[in-house]
Design a protein around this motif. Structure first.
Motif, PDB file in Angstrom:
ATOM      1  N   ASP A   1      84.712  26.595 -48.405  1.00  0.00           N
ATOM      2  CA  ASP A   1      84.322  27.196 -49.675  1.00  0.00           C
ATOM      3  C   ASP A   1      84.871  28.617 -49.811  1.00  0.00           C
ATOM      4  O   ASP A   1      85.331  29.013 -50.892  1.00  0.00           O
ATOM      5  CB  ASP A   1      82.803  27.213 -49.821  1.00  0.00           C
ATOM      6  N   THR A   2      84.827  29.383 -48.721  1.00  0.00           N
ATOM      7  CA  THR A   2      85.329  30.755 -48.805  1.00  0.00           C
ATOM      8  C   THR A   2      86.850  30.768 -48.895  1.00  0.00           C
ATOM      9  O   THR A   2      87.436  31.651 -49.531  1.00  0.00           O
ATOM     10  CB  THR A   2      84.845  31.586 -47.599  1.00  0.00           C
TER      11      THR A   2
ATOM     12  N   GLU B   1      87.538  30.243 -52.456  1.00  0.00           N
ATOM     13  CA  GLU B   1      87.259  31.494 -53.172  1.00  0.00           C
ATOM     14  C   GLU B   1      88.399  32.492 -52.985  1.00  0.00           C
ATOM     15  O   GLU B   1      88.848  33.127 -53.956  1.00  0.00           O
ATOM     16  CB  GLU B   1      85.946  32.092 -52.675  1.00  0.00           C
TER      17      GLU B   1
ATOM     18  N   GLU C   1      91.561  31.326 -54.919  1.00  0.00           N
ATOM     19  CA  GLU C   1      91.380  31.423 -56.371  1.00  0.00           C
ATOM     20  C   GLU C   1      91.331  32.882 -56.822  1.00  0.00           C
ATOM     21  O   GLU C   1      91.889  33.232 -57.865  1.00  0.00           O
ATOM     22  CB  GLU C   1      90.125  30.666 -56.790  1.00  0.00           C
ATOM     23  N   ARG C   2      90.691  33.736 -56.037  1.00  0.00           N
ATOM     24  CA  ARG C   2      90.702  35.165 -56.376  1.00  0.00           C
ATOM     25  C   ARG C   2      92.139  35.695 -56.379  1.00  0.00           C
ATOM     26  O   ARG C   2      92.532  36.447 -57.277  1.00  0.00           O
ATOM     27  CB  ARG C   2      89.876  35.964 -55.371  1.00  0.00           C
TER      28      ARG C   2
ATOM     29  N   TYR D   1      89.991  39.831 -54.015  1.00  0.00           N
ATOM     30  CA  TYR D   1      90.398  39.033 -52.856  1.00  0.00           C
ATOM     31  C   TYR D   1      90.519  39.899 -51.611  1.00  0.00           C
ATOM     32  O   TYR D   1      90.359  39.412 -50.477  1.00  0.00           O
ATOM     33  CB  TYR D   1      91.717  38.298 -53.125  1.00  0.00           C
TER      34      TYR D   1
ATOM     35  N   ILE E   1      87.376  39.923 -49.321  1.00  0.00           N
ATOM     36  CA  ILE E   1      86.835  38.595 -49.007  1.00  0.00           C
ATOM     37  C   ILE E   1      86.039  38.609 -47.704  1.00  0.00           C
ATOM     38  O   ILE E   1      85.160  37.783 -47.491  1.00  0.00           O
ATOM     39  CB  ILE E   1      87.975  37.537 -48.948  1.00  0.00           C
TER      40      ILE E   1
END
Length: 251
Positions: free
Chosen positions: A192-193, A196, A199-200, A210, A213
């Motif tokens: 999931d990270t 993320e 996508e960031r 990003y 993160i």
């Protein structure tokens, strides 16, 4: 000037680290064979697989320790970005330490005649154990539409995204068969990270989230953020501001 004699890979790494660490760079040795094994044929570098190469990273400290002093000493030519000129200057200082050894400096901004990058610095950063290069293939199962382009991004274990891969120094005649490869720290092990992060980076890169993160030990100063958020063609105004601030202190 201190010259290097009786060269081997360990000695070279120590000399270069002593030269660059204090001005905000990190140096990570690797074998070119490790890099060549990971890239497509057009990006393979024509050297023995055991040839010594040094990846150079700029940390958040480089701006104050190397860049600001550089632009206050030098007359930047306005052709290249001053940051690129600063890094090239420090690469030149490294080469001058080894007058009897052929050293090729390959910068992150350099392109071949066909407009391909001369080196894929994120791949070099990964094989050198410096920063984990997260790709789409690291998200299993795949999260995105097959037609969607997703670019990879490197994450440093200390600085997250607050760093830059500046290039590689290749010591053409020096081999290091004894060098052992280390895997970069996988600081984002969960799916999931990773989604993320990618996508960031791909969809919201301009907000720089990003870069955070993971928790980081240091990040760019406000002036440094402003510099990198400014279009390259408009950065000379910030450079002039830095010069004027230094001049006002020294008057």
């Amino acid at each position: 000037m201190t010259m290097a004699t009786d060269l081997n890979a360990k000695t070279i790494v120590e000399i270069v680290k002593n030269l660059l660490d204090n001005v905000g760079f990190e140096v990570h040795p690797f074998k070119l064979g490790w890099y060549n094994e990971c890239v497509d044929k057009p990006f393979v570098l024509p050297y023995d697989s055991d040839t010594l190469a040094l990846l150079v990273i700029s940390t958040p400290h480089m701006y104050d320790k190397a860049f600001r002093p550089f632009i206050c000493r030098q007359q930047c030519d306005g052709v290249r970005d001053p940051i690129d000129q600063c890094v090239a200057h420090h690469f030149k200082l490294v080469k001058e330490k080894f007058p009897d050894t052929e050293v090729e400096a390959v910068h992150d901004f350099e392109l071949n005649h066909n407009r391909r990058p001369k080196i894929l610095v994120q791949t070099a950063g990964h094989v050198a154990g410096a920063a984990f290069y997260y790709h789409r293939k690291d998200v299993v199962p795949d999260h995105w539409d097959v037609k969607q382009k997703i670019f990879g991004v490197s994450v440093h274990p200390k600085y997250g995204g607050w760093f830059a891969l500046r290039g590689v120094l290749i010591f053409k005649a020096i081999t290091c068969p004894e060098l052992v490869q280390t895997t970069p720290p996988d600081v984002i092990p969960d799916r999931d990270t990773r989604i993320e992060l990618l996508e960031r980076f791909n969809m919201h890169w301009q907000d720089w989230t990003y870069r955070d993160i993971i928790p980081v030990t240091e990040k760019y100063s406000e002036q440094q953020k402003e510099y990198f958020a400014t279009k390259p063609g408009e950065r000379q105004a910030i450079v002039q501001t830095i010069k004027e601030s230094v001049d006002s202190v020294t008057e």
